[in-house]
Motif scaffolding. Structure first.
Motif, PDB file in Angstrom:
ATOM      1  N   GLN A   1      -2.298  10.726 -16.599  1.00 50.66           N
ATOM      2  CA  GLN A   1      -0.671  10.297 -17.004  1.00 50.66           C
ATOM      3  C   GLN A   1      -0.301   9.060 -16.080  1.00 50.66           C
ATOM      4  O   GLN A   1      -0.892   8.596 -15.113  1.00 50.66           O
ATOM      5  CB  GLN A   1      -0.553  12.003 -15.092  1.00 50.66           C
ATOM      6  N   VAL A   2       0.419   8.722 -17.061  1.00 54.10           N
ATOM      7  CA  VAL A   2       0.819   7.504 -15.926  1.00 54.10           C
ATOM      8  C   VAL A   2       2.513   7.770 -15.066  1.00 54.10           C
ATOM      9  O   VAL A   2       2.810   8.682 -15.022  1.00 54.10           O
ATOM     10  CB  VAL A   2       1.972   6.919 -17.375  1.00 54.10           C
ATOM     11  N   MET A   3       2.580   7.122 -14.279  1.00 53.29           N
ATOM     12  CA  MET A   3       3.517   6.681 -13.320  1.00 53.29           C
ATOM     13  C   MET A   3       3.355   5.318 -12.726  1.00 53.29           C
ATOM     14  O   MET A   3       2.823   4.614 -12.381  1.00 53.29           O
ATOM     15  CB  MET A   3       2.966   8.054 -11.639  1.00 53.29           C
ATOM     16  N   PRO A   4       4.697   4.917 -12.105  1.00 55.73           N
ATOM     17  CA  PRO A   4       4.913   3.714 -11.458  1.00 55.73           C
ATOM     18  C   PRO A   4       4.133   3.749 -10.622  1.00 55.73           C
ATOM     19  O   PRO A   4       4.826   2.658  -9.850  1.00 55.73           O
ATOM     20  CB  PRO A   4       6.635   3.545 -11.777  1.00 55.73           C
ATOM     21  N   TRP A   5       3.793   4.897  -9.709  1.00 57.49           N
ATOM     22  CA  TRP A   5       2.586   4.151  -8.509  1.00 57.49           C
ATOM     23  C   TRP A   5       1.747   4.481  -8.659  1.00 57.49           C
ATOM     24  O   TRP A   5       1.066   5.039  -9.795  1.00 57.49           O
ATOM     25  CB  TRP A   5       3.836   5.504  -7.706  1.00 57.49           C
ATOM     26  N   ALA A   6       0.768   3.767  -7.788  1.00 56.89           N
ATOM     27  CA  ALA A   6      -1.037   3.325  -7.725  1.00 56.89           C
ATOM     28  C   ALA A   6      -1.344   5.243  -7.745  1.00 56.89           C
ATOM     29  O   ALA A   6      -2.604   5.232  -8.745  1.00 56.89           O
ATOM     30  CB  ALA A   6      -0.968   2.631  -6.842  1.00 56.89           C
ATOM     31  N   THR A   7      -1.016   5.905  -6.875  1.00 59.03           N
ATOM     32  CA  THR A   7      -1.038   7.137  -6.610  1.00 59.03           C
ATOM     33  C   THR A   7      -1.009   8.167  -6.210  1.00 59.03           C
ATOM     34  O   THR A   7       0.160   8.052  -6.431  1.00 59.03           O
ATOM     35  CB  THR A   7      -2.116   6.934  -5.019  1.00 59.03           C
ATOM     36  N   LEU A   8      -1.265   8.883  -6.930  1.00 53.35           N
ATOM     37  CA  LEU A   8      -0.029  10.929  -6.439  1.00 53.35           C
ATOM     38  C   LEU A   8       0.791  10.611  -4.654  1.00 53.35           C
ATOM     39  O   LEU A   8       1.326  11.038  -4.294  1.00 53.35           O
ATOM     40  CB  LEU A   8      -1.634  11.429  -7.107  1.00 53.35           C
ATOM     41  N   GLN A   9      -0.587  10.102  -4.139  1.00 54.62           N
ATOM     42  CA  GLN A   9       0.174  10.003  -2.508  1.00 54.62           C
ATOM     43  C   GLN A   9       1.350   9.381  -2.367  1.00 54.62           C
ATOM     44  O   GLN A   9       2.400   9.576  -1.727  1.00 54.62           O
ATOM     45  CB  GLN A   9      -1.350  10.028  -1.425  1.00 54.62           C
ATOM     46  N   ASP A  10       0.989   7.712  -3.580  1.00 52.96           N
ATOM     47  CA  ASP A  10       2.398   6.669  -3.525  1.00 52.96           C
ATOM     48  C   ASP A  10       3.770   7.878  -3.553  1.00 52.96           C
ATOM     49  O   ASP A  10       4.126   7.268  -2.992  1.00 52.96           O
ATOM     50  CB  ASP A  10       1.609   5.807  -3.951  1.00 52.96           C
ATOM     51  N   PHE A  11       3.461   8.350  -4.746  1.00 53.28           N
ATOM     52  CA  PHE A  11       4.457   9.560  -5.602  1.00 53.28           C
ATOM     53  C   PHE A  11       5.464  10.792  -4.663  1.00 53.28           C
ATOM     54  O   PHE A  11       6.265  10.240  -4.481  1.00 53.28           O
ATOM     55  CB  PHE A  11       4.296   9.682  -6.738  1.00 53.28           C
ATOM     56  N   LYS A  12       4.258  11.068  -3.667  1.00 54.73           N
ATOM     57  CA  LYS A  12       4.979  12.026  -2.968  1.00 54.73           C
ATOM     58  C   LYS A  12       5.587  11.215  -1.045  1.00 54.73           C
ATOM     59  O   LYS A  12       6.565  11.645  -1.190  1.00 54.73           O
ATOM     60  CB  LYS A  12       3.531  12.794  -2.292  1.00 54.73           C
ATOM     61  N   VAL A  13       5.256  10.410  -1.215  1.00 57.63           N
ATOM     62  CA  VAL A  13       5.730   9.622   0.010  1.00 57.63           C
ATOM     63  C   VAL A  13       7.003   9.107  -0.963  1.00 57.63           C
ATOM     64  O   VAL A  13       8.028   8.763   0.002  1.00 57.63           O
ATOM     65  CB  VAL A  13       4.765   8.467   0.406  1.00 57.63           C
ATOM     66  N   ALA A  14       7.282   8.366  -1.800  1.00 59.23           N
ATOM     67  CA  ALA A  14       8.544   7.947  -2.367  1.00 59.23           C
ATOM     68  C   ALA A  14       9.226   9.445  -2.436  1.00 59.23           C
ATOM     69  O   ALA A  14      10.086   9.247  -2.598  1.00 59.23           O
ATOM     70  CB  ALA A  14       8.239   7.125  -4.172  1.00 59.23           C
TER      71      ALA A  14
END
Length: 116
Positions: free
Chosen positions: A41-54
């Motif tokens: 899974q390619v995401m512009p965030w380092a971790t899934l937690q960073d994505f949830k915070v964003a």
């Protein structure tokens, strides 16, 4: 020697010591294997937690302020039901024609290439 490739089993070949020439020729049949690679899974965030915070900190406007520019409106709107009647054969022909156009556009190469 070890022969290895993605999708094939690893093969080992031992070159005999009695080989006096500088060249050794043999056939190495590789057995094909099916390996399932793990999902990435390619995401512009380092971790899934960073994505949830964003997503949690995202501030959206209350009302839509964007109005699309549709350009000049046509003089008369056409209904889709005013077109010619198509039976199954005509429908297949039209679908095949559309598919061919997509295939041709997919491999379209520009005739002029600009370097700078």
């Amino acid at each position: 020697m070890v022969f290895q490739a993605l999708g094939f089993e690893k093969q080992y070949i031992i070159i005999p010591e009695t080989n006096t020439s500088e060249k050794f020729t043999t056939s190495v049949p590789l057995k094909q294997t099916a390996k399932q690679l793990p999902e990435v899974q390619v995401m512009p965030w380092a971790t899934l937690q960073d994505f949830k915070v964003a997503v949690r900190n995202l501030e959206l406007p209350e009302e839509s302020t964007l109005t699309p520019d549709l350009g000049p409106l046509p003089a008369k709107y056409k209904s889709i039901f005013e077109g010619p009647v198509m039976d199954a054969t005509d429908n297949v022909k039209q679908g095949f024609k559309h598919h061919q156009q997509q295939q041709q556009q997919r491999y379209l190469v520009p005739t002029t290439i600009r370097i700078f």
